[in-house]
Design a protein around this motif. Structure first.
Motif, PDB file in Angstrom:
ATOM      1  N   PRO A  34       0.840  -1.203   0.000  1.00 18.49           N
ATOM      2  CA  PRO A  34       0.000   0.000   0.000  1.00 18.49           C
ATOM      3  C   PRO A  34       0.872   1.250   0.000  1.00 18.49           C
ATOM      4  O   PRO A  34       1.920   1.293   0.648  1.00 18.49           O
ATOM      5  CB  PRO A  34      -0.794  -0.120   1.307  1.00 18.49           C
ATOM      6  N   ARG A  35       0.458   2.230  -0.767  1.00 18.33           N
ATOM      7  CA  ARG A  35       1.220   3.478  -0.805  1.00 18.33           C
ATOM      8  C   ARG A  35       1.046   4.208   0.515  1.00 18.33           C
ATOM      9  O   ARG A  35      -0.063   4.290   1.050  1.00 18.33           O
ATOM     10  CB  ARG A  35       0.725   4.370  -1.950  1.00 18.33           C
ATOM     11  N   PRO A  36       2.137   4.754   1.062  1.00 15.56           N
ATOM     12  CA  PRO A  36       2.001   5.540   2.289  1.00 15.56           C
ATOM     13  C   PRO A  36       1.096   6.739   2.062  1.00 15.56           C
ATOM     14  O   PRO A  36       0.974   7.253   0.952  1.00 15.56           O
ATOM     15  CB  PRO A  36       3.444   5.988   2.576  1.00 15.56           C
ATOM     16  N   ALA A  37       0.468   7.135   3.119  1.00 17.58           N
ATOM     17  CA  ALA A  37      -0.405   8.310   3.007  1.00 17.58           C
ATOM     18  C   ALA A  37       0.419   9.525   2.629  1.00 17.58           C
ATOM     19  O   ALA A  37       1.526   9.728   3.114  1.00 17.58           O
ATOM     20  CB  ALA A  37      -1.117   8.551   4.338  1.00 17.58           C
ATOM     21  N   ALA A  38      -0.118  10.301   1.710  1.00 18.46           N
ATOM     22  CA  ALA A  38       0.600  11.492   1.270  1.00 18.46           C
ATOM     23  C   ALA A  38       0.620  12.539   2.371  1.00 18.46           C
ATOM     24  O   ALA A  38      -0.341  12.702   3.112  1.00 18.46           O
ATOM     25  CB  ALA A  38      -0.071  12.067   0.015  1.00 18.46           C
ATOM     26  N   THR A  39       1.736  13.231   2.465  1.00 12.64           N
ATOM     27  CA  THR A  39       1.825  14.352   3.394  1.00 12.64           C
ATOM     28  C   THR A  39       1.538  15.629   2.625  1.00 12.64           C
ATOM     29  O   THR A  39       2.027  15.821   1.518  1.00 12.64           O
ATOM     30  CB  THR A  39       3.220  14.424   4.021  1.00 12.64           C
ATOM     31  N   ALA A  40       0.752  16.459   3.212  1.00 13.74           N
ATOM     32  CA  ALA A  40       0.378  17.696   2.518  1.00 13.74           C
ATOM     33  C   ALA A  40       1.585  18.615   2.394  1.00 13.74           C
ATOM     34  O   ALA A  40       2.291  18.863   3.351  1.00 13.74           O
ATOM     35  CB  ALA A  40      -0.727  18.407   3.290  1.00 13.74           C
ATOM     36  N   THR A  41       1.825  19.058   1.190  1.00  9.68           N
ATOM     37  CA  THR A  41       2.927  19.982   0.941  1.00  9.68           C
ATOM     38  C   THR A  41       2.414  21.107   0.053  1.00  9.68           C
ATOM     39  O   THR A  41       1.848  20.839  -1.006  1.00  9.68           O
ATOM     40  CB  THR A  41       4.103  19.281   0.237  1.00  9.68           C
ATOM     41  N   ALA A  42       2.616  22.311   0.489  1.00  9.62           N
ATOM     42  CA  ALA A  42       2.178  23.443  -0.323  1.00  9.62           C
ATOM     43  C   ALA A  42       3.104  23.590  -1.513  1.00  9.62           C
ATOM     44  O   ALA A  42       4.315  23.622  -1.363  1.00  9.62           O
ATOM     45  CB  ALA A  42       2.192  24.720   0.514  1.00  9.62           C
ATOM     46  N   ARG A  43       2.557  23.638  -2.694  1.00 10.72           N
ATOM     47  CA  ARG A  43       3.365  23.859  -3.882  1.00 10.72           C
ATOM     48  C   ARG A  43       2.484  24.521  -4.933  1.00 10.72           C
ATOM     49  O   ARG A  43       1.270  24.315  -4.942  1.00 10.72           O
ATOM     50  CB  ARG A  43       3.962  22.560  -4.420  1.00 10.72           C
ATOM     51  N   PRO A  44       3.078  25.272  -5.828  1.00 10.45           N
ATOM     52  CA  PRO A  44       2.266  25.955  -6.831  1.00 10.45           C
ATOM     53  C   PRO A  44       1.602  24.967  -7.768  1.00 10.45           C
ATOM     54  O   PRO A  44       2.151  23.907  -8.067  1.00 10.45           O
ATOM     55  CB  PRO A  44       3.305  26.807  -7.586  1.00 10.45           C
ATOM     56  N   GLU A  45       0.397  25.276  -8.197  1.00 11.55           N
ATOM     57  CA  GLU A  45      -0.308  24.414  -9.132  1.00 11.55           C
ATOM     58  C   GLU A  45       0.381  24.423 -10.490  1.00 11.55           C
ATOM     59  O   GLU A  45       0.400  23.427 -11.181  1.00 11.55           O
ATOM     60  CB  GLU A  45      -1.762  24.886  -9.279  1.00 11.55           C
ATOM     61  N   ARG A  46       0.945  25.566 -10.855  1.00 12.85           N
ATOM     62  CA  ARG A  46       1.613  25.661 -12.146  1.00 12.85           C
ATOM     63  C   ARG A  46       2.965  26.332 -11.951  1.00 12.85           C
ATOM     64  O   ARG A  46       3.166  27.132 -11.044  1.00 12.85           O
ATOM     65  CB  ARG A  46       0.771  26.471 -13.136  1.00 12.85           C
ATOM     66  N   SER A  47       3.897  25.985 -12.826  1.00  9.89           N
ATOM     67  CA  SER A  47       5.221  26.599 -12.735  1.00  9.89           C
ATOM     68  C   SER A  47       5.152  28.053 -13.185  1.00  9.89           C
ATOM     69  O   SER A  47       4.277  28.454 -13.953  1.00  9.89           O
ATOM     70  CB  SER A  47       6.210  25.824 -13.603  1.00  9.89           C
ATOM     71  N   ARG A  48       6.115  28.825 -12.692  1.00 11.47           N
ATOM     72  CA  ARG A  48       6.196  30.237 -13.058  1.00 11.47           C
ATOM     73  C   ARG A  48       7.151  30.383 -14.240  1.00 11.47           C
ATOM     74  O   ARG A  48       8.292  29.969 -14.188  1.00 11.47           O
ATOM     75  CB  ARG A  48       6.727  31.064 -11.877  1.00 11.47           C
TER      76      ARG A  48
END
Length: 790
Positions: A353-367
């Motif tokens: 089973p894949r480990p639960a993802a940890t929430a990480t803030a990241r931009p939806e799109r690259s700049r």
């Protein structure tokens, strides 16, 4: 000798060919070890050698190989072979490596690189680059390579091979094959008296024991009729070629008997007439491995043979991560009334089973920093809409792999899409998972070279709401170079489902014992000196075959002046990339990162040879130059410069920007701009043939990225000129490249993942690893480069 004694001797020879090699050597025979199911044993015997095939040792630990090429991430076969080759006892044994699969040229190149570096390893080895597409040009190429092999065998103390010396061995070869086929008849009769495991050992021992000794064993078996076996089920085996008998022994239990096989180490190799001439051995279809054959044809012959042998089922073997055999299953299942089973061996470990993802803030799109990137994107959408409109109006259309010649199509004004560009669009639109499901639903492998199967998956996409950019048109032509084992199968399937014409260009390799490693200094102008003429000749012949095909389909003649203009435009375009690459390399702070350089390079590359692409490359250069002149960098306080080794994360380019603000870390290098700068330019002044220049461009494509002696020195050169502090590598990075960077003092973080199967939680976990790398090894090198004392 009894049949039991003969079978025991054959079994011992099959299981441990090293013992046979030692016995023959002790008896004064000139032993040569062979790697590859298409090794020309008849030629080796005619030269006075005793060929003994190499069987990869059945070991899980390969410490010597791991130290050189990294831990295995897929098939273990290459690591096991390299581990065996690095045994001190193999240093002086002549070894012949063929290209029966795409990993064997890599193995040869690894040995060549070890020798160049002065490290321990075999000293007497050669590469036989036999081709297997059924073409006159391939046969002509094979004849040349066999002549070269003959010269090398003379250097190793052997005899000069001629048609006469080959013919002298025909009688013995004929007796051997006659006996094997007689045993096959006994094996598949109504009352069986020989197991499949015994027959597999016989076939393998024919490539291990001296021919006279083997004939003696076979005659003893034929003279001693065995009691019929109790049979509960009759199987026919195809797919992967087993190099040991464990999978046969596993299947042949409780009365199950394997009555026939159609894999590379099976009985079909004995149905060939003995080679009486070098031209016979040069026949491309002789001993053609599964990877080089039409799987539709392979399925037809397998089904016919299985029915004749009254097999209850056909079992498609998929061994040790083989990437070709999975494509055979759907072809087999296309025949009615045939039971087809898959047998994957060794049994894959269950997915955790894949480990639960940890929430990480990241931009939806690259700049994006460059204005031209938006312009290129706008153009690309309009261009693709125009392609779709032309096809809807009846225009012919092609899909072509990125490493296959596209300039010929442009000369015919034939609309085409590059397979890998389409894959990047699928990834960017987050449709990869859905496309995998489409492949699986149609009985096709979903995880074999997933990046290259997206145009095939598009054939099954009938959801107008989800299709990326309105969907890929159905191609009339598909083109690829056989650069990997599954490539021909993928493009055959694509052609089959689209009712398209397909052409697979041969992939040749450079078998010379030593090659120049600073290729980027010579290939632009002196490609006709740096590359072997016979390799260029072959690809030119294939280009002419495609030109003839397109002339017939379009009703138009090939326009040579137009083609010259296209090649000139390509060279101009790549010259702009070269200037841009060099500008980024020497400028601190970096004016742009690879978030900008990757799309700004690749969008025009898909239009290579057009005036728009040339002008786009110039606009890209000019905007970067303007940023340099204005002192504009990606970050104001640049601290760490990184290179990205491997394919791009097209579905998540914002990943590259996570450390710009927090650590002043900028990814300044990727293969896309660098390869455009160094890998494409082929000048054809001084009256040189433009078709030969085009062939020279594609002969080496891919070597620059993953072939030992090519990739490592180039990456080190690029890292140094770009003032790189550390490299981050995907799983597709050449292990010798990683090693070369480390040896040059450049820290490397190996991520161990590919670019196409990442999920959000994967990226979250990689984030911590890259952060640690920047704060650790890469940051320390950056500080030292800037003269900062910790």
């Amino acid at each position: 000798m009894s049949a039991a004694d003969a079978l025991a001797a054959i079994g011992a020879a099959y299981r441990d060919p090293d013992v046979i090699a030692q016995r023959l050597t002790a008896g004064g025979a000139r032993v040569i070890r062979t790697i590859g199911s298409d090794a020309p044993d008849a030629l080796l015997r005619a030269a006075g050698f005793a060929p003994v095939r190499v069987v990869p040792p059945s070991v899980d630990a390969t410490p010597r190989a791991d130290a050189l090429i990294g831990k295995p991430t897929g098939r273990l076969r290459t690591h096991r072979l390299l581990e065996w080759l690095l045994e001190p006892s193999q240093t002086e044994t002549p070894i012949l490596i063929t290209r029966a699969d795409s990993q064997q040229p890599q193995l040869f190149a690894a040995l060549r690189e070890l020798r160049r570096l002065g490290e321990p390893g075999p000293r007497r080895f050669a590469m036989l680059d036999l081709l297997h597409q059924p073409r006159v040009s391939s046969a002509r190429y094979n004849r040349h390579r066999l002549a070269q092999l003959g010269d090398w065998l003379v250097e190793q103390g052997g005899n000069l091979v001629s048609d006469a010396s080959l013919s002298a061995g025909v009688d013995a070869e004929t007796r051997l094959r006659t006996h094997v086929l007689a045993l096959q008849t006994r094996r598949s009769a109504a009352k069986l008296s020989l197991s499949g495991t015994d027959m597999l050992r016989i076939a393998g021992a024919c490539a291990t024991l001296p021919i006279a000794e083997m004939i003696g064993h076979l005659e003893a078996i034929l003279a001693d009729p065995a009691a019929p076996l109790k049979v509960s089920r009759r199987l026919w085996l195809t797919g992967s070629a087993p190099e040991d008998d464990r999978v046969y022994a596993e299947l042949e239990r409780d009365g199950v008997i394997i009555v026939g096989d159609s894999h590379d180490w099976g009985v079909p190799r004995f149905r060939l007439a003995p080679a009486a001439t070098l031209d016979d051995l040069a026949d491309p279809e002789r001993l053609a491995p599964l990877a080089a054959r039409s799987l539709a044809d392979a399925a037809r012959t397998t089904v016919a043979a299985a029915r004749e042998a009254a097999a209850d089922a056909i079992v498609n073997l998929i061994l040790d991560g083989d990437e070709v055999a999975p494509w055979l299953s759907s072809q087999l299942r296309g025949h009615t009334g045939v039971v087809v089973e898959e047998h994957v061996w060794p049994t894959p470990a269950p997915l955790l089973p894949r480990p639960a993802a940890t929430a990480t803030a990241r931009p939806e799109r690259s700049r994006k920093l460059l204005r031209v990137a938006a312009d290129f994107g706008t153009f690309q959408r309009a261009w693709f809409a125009d392609v779709r409109a032309k096809v809807a109006d009846g225009a012919l259309f092609a899909v072509v792999n990125a490493n296959a010649p596209q300039e010929i199509l442009r000369a015919f004004d034939l609309p085409f899409v590059v397979n890998q560009w389409w894959a990047s669009i699928v990834a960017a639109k987050q449709q990869s998972g859905r496309y995998r499901r489409l492949l699986a639903e149609h009985g096709l492998p979903a995880d074999v070279e997933a990046y290259s199967t997206q145009a095939l998956a598009a054939a099954f996409d009938d959801d107008p709401e989800a299709e990326p950019w309105g969907g890929l048109p159905t191609p009339d032509f598909v083109y690829a170079i056989a650069a990997s084992d599954p490539t021909p199968a993928i493009f055959e399937a694509m052609a089959e489902h689209a009712y398209a014409v397909h052409f697979i260009y041969e992939r040749t390799v450079d078998p010379r014992p030593a090659i120049a490693t600073r290729w980027w200094e010579v290939m632009l102008d002196d490609w006709d000196v740096a590359l072997e003429a016979e390799r260029i000749d072959l690809l030119v012949d294939e280009l002419r075959a495609v030109i003839s095909q397109l002339e017939t389909a379009t009703g138009r003649a090939f326009d040579l002046p137009r083609f010259r203009e296209i090649l000139d435009l390509v060279n101009e375009q790549e010259d702009y990339y070269r200037a841009t690459r060099d500008l980024i390399a020497r400028t601190v702070p970096a004016p742009i990162s690879i978030v900008d350089s990757m799309p700004a390079t690749m969008v025009p590359q898909w239009h290579r040879g057009s005036a728009w692409a040339r002008d786009a490359a110039r606009a890209f250069h000019d905007e970067v130059a303007a940023r340099v002149a204005a002192g504009e960098g990606v970050v104001r306080d640049e601290k760490v410069r990184l290179m990205w080794v491997g394919r791009g994360l097209w579905s998540e380019t914002s990943f590259y920007q996570r450390w710009e603000d927090s650590h002043g870390a900028v990814f300044v290098w990727s293969m896309y701009l660098a390869l455009a700068a160094d890998g494409y330019i082929r000048r054809f002044d001084r009256g040189r043939d433009p078709l030969r220049a085009l062939a020279a461009r594609f002969l080496t494509m891919g070597d620059e990225l993953r072939m030992p002696s090519w990739a490592g020195p180039w990456h080190v050169h690029e890292a140094r000129t770009h003032q790189v502090d550390g490299a981050v590598a995907l799983a597709d990075a050449d292990p010798f490249t990683v090693r070369a960077l480390v040896d040059a003092g450049i820290p490397v973080l190996e991520l161990g993942v590919d670019n196409f199967s990442l999920q959000a939680d994967d990226l979250d976990r990689l984030n911590a690893r890259v952060t640690s790398f920047i704060e650790g090894a890469a940051g320390a090198r950056a500080a030292a480069r800037r003269g900062i004392v910790a």
